[in-house]
Scaffold this motif. Structure first.
Motif, mmCIF file in Angstrom:
data_model
loop_
_atom_site.group_PDB
_atom_site.id
_atom_site.type_symbol
_atom_site.label_atom_id
_atom_site.label_comp_id
_atom_site.label_asym_id
_atom_site.label_seq_id
_atom_site.Cartn_x
_atom_site.Cartn_y
_atom_site.Cartn_z
ATOM 1 N N ALA A 177 39.532 29.067 45.075
ATOM 2 C CA ALA A 177 39.236 29.406 46.021
ATOM 3 C C ALA A 177 38.738 28.680 47.133
ATOM 4 C CB ALA A 177 39.859 31.128 45.957
ATOM 5 N N TYR A 178 38.536 28.763 47.631
ATOM 6 C CA TYR A 178 37.235 27.968 48.907
ATOM 7 C C TYR A 178 37.844 29.468 50.368
ATOM 8 C CZ TYR A 178 34.261 25.191 50.906
ATOM 9 O OH TYR A 178 32.795 24.007 50.808
ATOM 10 N N VAL A 179 36.405 29.826 49.679
ATOM 11 C CA VAL A 179 36.370 31.095 51.541
ATOM 12 C C VAL A 179 34.743 30.095 52.209
ATOM 13 C CG1 VAL A 179 36.225 33.262 51.540
ATOM 14 C CG2 VAL A 179 36.820 32.550 49.694
ATOM 15 N N PHE A 180 35.265 30.910 53.773
ATOM 16 C CA PHE A 180 34.385 30.739 53.997
ATOM 17 C C PHE A 180 33.127 31.747 54.576
ATOM 18 C CE2 PHE A 180 37.538 27.581 56.325
ATOM 19 C CZ PHE A 180 37.047 26.131 55.429
ATOM 20 N N LYS A 181 31.877 31.986 54.487
ATOM 21 C CA LYS A 181 31.256 32.925 54.601
ATOM 22 C C LYS A 181 31.783 33.750 55.585
ATOM 23 C CE LYS A 181 26.716 31.936 51.155
ATOM 24 N NZ LYS A 181 25.554 31.566 51.422
ATOM 25 N N THR A 182 31.305 32.787 56.773
ATOM 26 C CA THR A 182 32.296 33.789 57.936
ATOM 27 C C THR A 182 32.740 34.151 57.937
ATOM 28 O OG1 THR A 182 33.027 31.592 58.585
ATOM 29 C CG2 THR A 182 30.886 31.906 59.364
ATOM 30 N N HIS A 183 34.521 34.226 56.789
ATOM 31 C CA HIS A 183 35.771 34.739 56.750
ATOM 32 C C HIS A 183 35.262 35.530 55.712
ATOM 33 C CE1 HIS A 183 36.657 31.579 59.295
ATOM 34 N NE2 HIS A 183 38.163 31.713 59.784
ATOM 35 N N ALA A 184 34.250 35.618 55.403
ATOM 36 C CA ALA A 184 34.270 36.687 53.413
ATOM 37 C C ALA A 184 35.019 38.101 53.829
ATOM 38 C CB ALA A 184 33.315 35.982 52.881
ATOM 39 N N PRO A 188 41.168 39.120 49.438
ATOM 40 C CA PRO A 188 42.741 37.881 49.210
ATOM 41 C C PRO A 188 42.406 36.906 47.848
ATOM 42 C CG PRO A 188 42.516 38.940 51.440
ATOM 43 C CD PRO A 188 40.732 39.561 50.824
ATOM 44 N N ALA A 189 41.693 36.544 48.635
ATOM 45 C CA ALA A 189 41.192 35.196 47.176
ATOM 46 C C ALA A 189 41.563 35.573 46.239
ATOM 47 C CB ALA A 189 39.925 34.671 47.895
ATOM 48 N N ILE A 190 40.391 36.302 45.994
ATOM 49 C CA ILE A 190 39.940 37.217 44.768
ATOM 50 C C ILE A 190 41.730 37.753 44.058
ATOM 51 C CG2 ILE A 190 39.430 38.851 42.823
ATOM 52 C CD1 ILE A 190 36.990 38.543 44.368
ATOM 53 N N ASP A 191 42.245 38.374 44.408
ATOM 54 C CA ASP A 191 43.669 38.260 44.471
ATOM 55 C C ASP A 191 44.119 37.618 44.321
ATOM 56 O OD1 ASP A 191 43.762 41.533 44.851
ATOM 57 O OD2 ASP A 191 44.079 41.720 46.343
ATOM 58 N N ALA A 192 44.427 36.625 45.195
ATOM 59 C CA ALA A 192 45.600 35.342 44.497
ATOM 60 C C ALA A 192 45.268 34.579 43.427
ATOM 61 C CB ALA A 192 45.170 34.333 45.530
ATOM 62 N N VAL A 193 43.989 34.480 43.134
ATOM 63 C CA VAL A 193 43.243 34.096 41.600
ATOM 64 C C VAL A 193 44.324 34.576 40.977
ATOM 65 C CG1 VAL A 193 41.526 32.801 40.861
ATOM 66 C CG2 VAL A 193 41.185 32.537 42.810
ATOM 67 N N LEU A 194 43.872 36.185 40.651
ATOM 68 C CA LEU A 194 43.951 36.439 39.458
ATOM 69 C C LEU A 194 45.291 36.601 38.825
ATOM 70 C CD1 LEU A 194 41.684 39.916 39.918
ATOM 71 C CD2 LEU A 194 41.606 38.268 38.474
ATOM 72 N N SER A 195 45.842 36.441 40.365
ATOM 73 C CA SER A 195 47.498 36.140 40.095
ATOM 74 C C SER A 195 48.025 34.572 39.531
ATOM 75 C CB SER A 195 48.165 37.096 41.283
ATOM 76 O OG SER A 195 48.235 36.044 42.115
ATOM 77 N N GLY A 196 47.218 33.689 39.576
ATOM 78 C CA GLY A 196 47.830 32.595 39.078
ATOM 79 C C GLY A 196 47.460 31.772 40.843
ATOM 80 N N LYS A 197 47.227 31.207 41.881
ATOM 81 C CA LYS A 197 47.826 30.877 43.004
ATOM 82 C C LYS A 197 46.432 30.467 43.660
ATOM 83 C CE LYS A 197 51.844 34.162 43.969
ATOM 84 N NZ LYS A 197 52.008 35.393 44.460
ATOM 85 N N ARG A 198 46.644 29.657 44.125
ATOM 86 C CA ARG A 198 45.107 28.914 44.770
ATOM 87 C C ARG A 198 44.928 29.602 46.320
ATOM 88 N NH1 ARG A 198 42.710 25.382 41.289
ATOM 89 N NH2 ARG A 198 44.389 24.134 40.361
#
Length: 122
Positions: free
Chosen positions: A94-101, A107-117
């Protein structure tokens, strides 16, 4: 792994909303990030690009070689498309912009934990 303590506090606060995620270590430079990743072998690693001693891209490259099972999430101010592509090519999940953190980190962590980018929208 983040060099600004205030952002680390924010991230820890956000992660506190996810009972299945436990913060096991915080560091402020890239070299220490590599050392701690090798020692602790975490499931998830949050990295900034602009870390002192060793930038996040190089830290991720080394971590990939040492702990390939750890999933890397970048959270950074760097929005250049070439940098995003390089990070993802290195194996970041995942790649999260700090301005969007505020809205994108969980949601990025949820995606990664479920095997998605996941990549923040520009």
């Amino acid at each position: 792994m983040e060099d600004f303590q205030s952002f680390r506090r924010f991230v820890c606060s956000k992660l506190g909303q996810k009972p299945e995620v436990q913060v096991i270590c915080e560091v402020s430079d890239g070299l220490e990030a590599v050392q701690k990743a090798e020692e602790l072998k975490p499931d998830l690693i949050l990295l900034d690009i602009g870390l002192p001693t060793l930038n996040g891209i190089e830290a991720a490259r080394r971590i990939r070689g040492l702990v390939p099972e750890s999933k890397i999430i970048f959270s950074t101010q760097e929005t250049d498309a070439d940098v995003v592509q390089e990070a993802m090519r290195l194996g970041a999940w995942a790649y999260v912009f700090k301005t969007h953190a505020e809205g994108d980190l969980i949601p990025a962590i949820d995606a990664v934990l479920s095997g998605k980018r996941f990549v923040s929208s520009a």
